[in-house]
Design a protein around this motif. Structure first.
Motif, PDB file in Angstrom:
ATOM      1  N   LEU A  17       0.868  -1.227  -0.014  1.00 33.58           N
ATOM      2  CA  LEU A  17       0.040   0.110   0.166  1.00 33.58           C
ATOM      3  C   LEU A  17       0.945   1.275   0.030  1.00 33.58           C
ATOM      4  O   LEU A  17       0.535   2.155  -0.626  1.00 33.58           O
ATOM      5  N   ASP A  18       1.943   1.266   0.942  1.00 33.00           N
ATOM      6  CA  ASP A  18       2.970   2.249   0.838  1.00 33.00           C
ATOM      7  C   ASP A  18       3.572   2.777  -0.280  1.00 33.00           C
ATOM      8  O   ASP A  18       3.596   3.765  -0.873  1.00 33.00           O
ATOM      9  N   GLY A  19       4.037   1.641  -0.899  1.00 36.99           N
ATOM     10  CA  GLY A  19       4.594   1.692  -2.303  1.00 36.99           C
ATOM     11  C   GLY A  19       3.704   2.397  -3.395  1.00 36.99           C
ATOM     12  O   GLY A  19       4.009   3.153  -4.273  1.00 36.99           O
ATOM     13  N   ALA A  20       2.410   1.515  -3.630  1.00 31.68           N
ATOM     14  CA  ALA A  20       1.406   2.189  -4.368  1.00 31.68           C
ATOM     15  C   ALA A  20       1.060   3.713  -3.993  1.00 31.68           C
ATOM     16  O   ALA A  20       0.863   4.455  -5.339  1.00 31.68           O
ATOM     17  N   ALA A  21       1.020   4.213  -2.892  1.00 32.65           N
ATOM     18  CA  ALA A  21       0.732   5.389  -2.689  1.00 32.65           C
ATOM     19  C   ALA A  21       1.612   6.207  -3.099  1.00 32.65           C
ATOM     20  O   ALA A  21       1.331   7.362  -3.669  1.00 32.65           O
ATOM     21  N   ASP A  36       4.648  -0.544 -12.623  1.00 30.69           N
ATOM     22  CA  ASP A  36       5.271   0.396 -11.666  1.00 30.69           C
ATOM     23  C   ASP A  36       5.079   0.072 -10.291  1.00 30.69           C
ATOM     24  O   ASP A  36       6.042   0.466  -9.418  1.00 30.69           O
ATOM     25  N   VAL A  37       4.158  -0.223  -9.716  1.00 34.67           N
ATOM     26  CA  VAL A  37       4.033  -0.685  -8.282  1.00 34.67           C
ATOM     27  C   VAL A  37       4.989  -1.797  -7.973  1.00 34.67           C
ATOM     28  O   VAL A  37       5.487  -1.835  -6.991  1.00 34.67           O
ATOM     29  N   LEU A  38       4.803  -2.665  -8.678  1.00 38.03           N
ATOM     30  CA  LEU A  38       5.832  -3.999  -8.425  1.00 38.03           C
ATOM     31  C   LEU A  38       7.164  -3.657  -8.454  1.00 38.03           C
ATOM     32  O   LEU A  38       8.060  -4.092  -7.591  1.00 38.03           O
ATOM     33  N   LYS A  39       7.773  -2.507  -9.285  1.00 39.02           N
ATOM     34  CA  LYS A  39       8.979  -1.974  -9.392  1.00 39.02           C
ATOM     35  C   LYS A  39       9.292  -1.456  -8.193  1.00 39.02           C
ATOM     36  O   LYS A  39      10.246  -1.353  -7.214  1.00 39.02           O
ATOM     37  N   GLU A  40       8.342  -0.521  -7.356  1.00 44.66           N
ATOM     38  CA  GLU A  40       8.419   0.334  -6.403  1.00 44.66           C
ATOM     39  C   GLU A  40       8.443  -0.268  -5.313  1.00 44.66           C
ATOM     40  O   GLU A  40       9.480  -0.021  -4.241  1.00 44.66           O
ATOM     41  N   VAL A  41       7.656  -1.441  -5.070  1.00 43.36           N
ATOM     42  CA  VAL A  41       7.808  -2.211  -3.628  1.00 43.36           C
ATOM     43  C   VAL A  41       8.843  -3.444  -3.701  1.00 43.36           C
ATOM     44  O   VAL A  41       9.072  -4.017  -2.739  1.00 43.36           O
ATOM     45  N   GLY A  42       9.361  -3.702  -5.117  1.00 40.26           N
ATOM     46  CA  GLY A  42      10.412  -4.729  -5.240  1.00 40.26           C
ATOM     47  C   GLY A  42       9.665  -6.194  -4.962  1.00 40.26           C
ATOM     48  O   GLY A  42      10.523  -6.931  -4.192  1.00 40.26           O
ATOM     49  N   LEU A  43       8.518  -6.452  -5.319  1.00 41.33           N
ATOM     50  CA  LEU A  43       8.067  -7.666  -5.097  1.00 41.33           C
ATOM     51  C   LEU A  43       7.575  -8.392  -6.373  1.00 41.33           C
ATOM     52  O   LEU A  43       7.301  -7.714  -7.424  1.00 41.33           O
ATOM     53  N   SER A  44       7.434  -9.632  -6.377  1.00 43.65           N
ATOM     54  CA  SER A  44       6.770 -10.237  -7.797  1.00 43.65           C
ATOM     55  C   SER A  44       5.487  -9.982  -7.811  1.00 43.65           C
ATOM     56  O   SER A  44       4.744  -9.672  -6.868  1.00 43.65           O
ATOM     57  N   ALA A  45       4.851 -10.516  -9.060  1.00 46.45           N
ATOM     58  CA  ALA A  45       3.385  -9.725  -9.268  1.00 46.45           C
ATOM     59  C   ALA A  45       2.745 -11.063  -8.474  1.00 46.45           C
ATOM     60  O   ALA A  45       1.549 -10.669  -7.814  1.00 46.45           O
ATOM     61  N   GLY A  46       2.999 -12.271  -8.252  1.00 45.28           N
ATOM     62  CA  GLY A  46       2.122 -13.162  -7.397  1.00 45.28           C
ATOM     63  C   GLY A  46       2.300 -12.669  -5.805  1.00 45.28           C
ATOM     64  O   GLY A  46       1.168 -12.881  -5.189  1.00 45.28           O
TER      65      GLY A  46
END
Length: 209
Positions: A17-21, A36-46
């Protein structure tokens, strides 16, 4: 396989949530993709889709939190007995929303967070789901503020024959207006709002009429 604790799940959801915000505050809802959100938070799509079905789900969650913060700030500010006057009350609300501690928790600077709230409001014009979420939250907020106005009346500090709901809506609009002004211009802090309300409250209505 080790069981994942609820604390870990909550922390991961908060991370997303914080990364998306941050993405939405920086680039807007429509210019931000899930990539963009995935890149920001450094997590996989899953990992992300385990918590949120897509961008609209993220936006709805952020919207719910934004309104929730407003309501919580109001409820904390209104715990005093007798209740604080409108200038003090709304000043406390906006300070809670945009104070140093709030900025630290949200990972956004004050103006960026105000802008994110305004984006959420504007998005309700195109999203029925978001409009329903915010509409329900606003109804709860309006009822709470109307109850506070009733306390003003009980304590004898409000004598005008104006329905509690009308005054509650005006108080909410004042807070909303400050958030919008702060997002657009960022040139006036809560003290301007407090002093302005205090000045209006000092008017001699008998002379004005």
């Amino acid at each position: 396989m080790a069981r994942v604790s609820q604390e870990h799940l909550d922390a991961r959801r908060r991370q997303i949530l914080d990364g998306a915000a941050r993405c939405f505050a920086r680039d807007g809802f429509h210019a931000t993709s899930m990539q963009d959100v995935l890149k920001e938070v450094g997590l996989s799509a899953g990992a992300v889709y385990r918590y949120f079905s897509g961008k609209e789900d993220l936006i709805a969650a952020i919207a719910g939190e934004a309104v929730g913060r407003v309501r919580q700030a109001f409820e904390r500010a209104a715990q005093d007995s007798p209740p604080p006057t409108p200038d003090v009350l709304i000043g406390r609300v906006v300070r809670t929303l945009f104070g140093d501690e709030a900025e630290k928790q949200q990972g956004l600077d004050r103006r960026a967070y105000a802008g994110l709230i305004v984006q959420v409001w504007s998005e309700t014009l195109r999203s029925e789901r978001l409009a329903a979420t915010l509409g329900q939250a606003y109804e709860g907020l309006r009822v709470s503020w109307a109850e506070l106005v009733g306390l003003y009346r009980v304590n004898g500090v409000l004598v005008a024959d104006v329905p509690d709901e009308h005054i509650a809506r005006t108080l909410i609009a004042t807070a909303q207006g400050f958030i919008t002004q702060f997002a657009l211009f960022g040139d006036a802090g809560p003290e301007f709002l407090e002093r302005g309300l205090r000045g209006l409250m000092s008017m001699d209505l008998q002379k004005a009429s």
